[in-house]
Write a protein that holds these residues in place. Sequence first.
Motif, mmCIF file in Angstrom:
data_model
loop_
_atom_site.group_PDB
_atom_site.id
_atom_site.type_symbol
_atom_site.label_atom_id
_atom_site.label_comp_id
_atom_site.label_asym_id
_atom_site.label_seq_id
_atom_site.Cartn_x
_atom_site.Cartn_y
_atom_site.Cartn_z
ATOM 1 N N ARG A 50 0.832 -1.212 0.000
ATOM 2 C CA ARG A 50 0.000 0.000 0.000
ATOM 3 C C ARG A 50 0.861 1.254 0.000
ATOM 4 N N GLU A 51 1.842 1.305 0.900
ATOM 5 C CA GLU A 51 2.679 2.503 1.032
ATOM 6 C C GLU A 51 3.479 2.795 -0.244
ATOM 7 N N LEU A 52 4.049 1.763 -0.867
ATOM 8 C CA LEU A 52 4.820 2.002 -2.090
ATOM 9 C C LEU A 52 3.925 2.492 -3.220
ATOM 10 N N LEU A 53 2.735 1.932 -3.324
ATOM 11 C CA LEU A 53 1.810 2.400 -4.348
ATOM 12 C C LEU A 53 1.415 3.854 -4.085
ATOM 13 N N GLU A 54 1.102 4.183 -2.827
ATOM 14 C CA GLU A 54 0.710 5.558 -2.485
ATOM 15 C C GLU A 54 1.845 6.550 -2.714
ATOM 16 N N GLU A 55 3.067 6.186 -2.326
ATOM 17 C CA GLU A 55 4.174 7.136 -2.357
ATOM 18 C C GLU A 55 4.892 7.219 -3.699
ATOM 19 N N THR A 56 4.839 6.131 -4.499
ATOM 20 C CA THR A 56 5.624 6.120 -5.737
ATOM 21 C C THR A 56 4.828 5.770 -6.985
ATOM 22 N N GLY A 57 3.632 5.228 -6.824
ATOM 23 C CA GLY A 57 2.863 4.758 -7.957
ATOM 24 C C GLY A 57 3.286 3.384 -8.443
ATOM 25 N N LEU A 58 4.221 2.759 -7.748
ATOM 26 C CA LEU A 58 4.759 1.466 -8.155
ATOM 27 C C LEU A 58 4.055 0.338 -7.405
ATOM 28 N N ALA A 59 3.452 -0.590 -8.156
ATOM 29 C CA ALA A 59 2.822 -1.771 -7.552
ATOM 30 C C ALA A 59 3.917 -2.802 -7.306
ATOM 31 N N VAL A 60 4.028 -3.283 -6.060
ATOM 32 C CA VAL A 60 5.090 -4.220 -5.696
ATOM 33 C C VAL A 60 4.540 -5.447 -4.992
ATOM 34 N N VAL A 61 5.410 -6.450 -4.907
ATOM 35 C CA VAL A 61 5.167 -7.646 -4.099
ATOM 36 C C VAL A 61 6.202 -7.615 -2.976
#
Length: 146
Positions: A50-61
């Motif tokens: 959630r945090e990476l998507l919110e802060e960078t726009g990058l979807a991660v695992v």
Amino acid sequence: MRVRCVGGIVLDGAGRLLLVRRGRPPGVGLWSLPGGRVEPGESDAEAIERELLEETGLAVVAGGLAGTVERPGPAGVVYEIHDYFAAPRAGAPAAGDAAGGALRAGDDAAAAGWFGRDDLDRLPLTSGLLEVLDAWRVFHARGVSG
């Protein structure tokens, strides 16, 4: 009071690290790993994603734990930060990509970018970040596959 937080360690195909420049306290104006507080009922992996998507726009695992640090906060708060490796999610639409594509800074991040190890010596980083990245051998580690 202790506050559980997470940070994401994402390396691109060129071995560059994803960092955000903080737009709000603590550490406003300094570069750091993307991350933040773990919300009630949320796992560390869910919080990282959630945090990476919110802060960078990058979807991660989210992947394995790299290490844990404690940092002082305002009014006696102690941030207990659990930093995990993460990798871009395969096939998921994202504003960034593992090749270092365009990122979208958001939430409390003022900017986001990919940086090599040598770049970190010249950046204003949050206190202790460079030391733990080196101690954890982040630039010699492999993340997770998406």
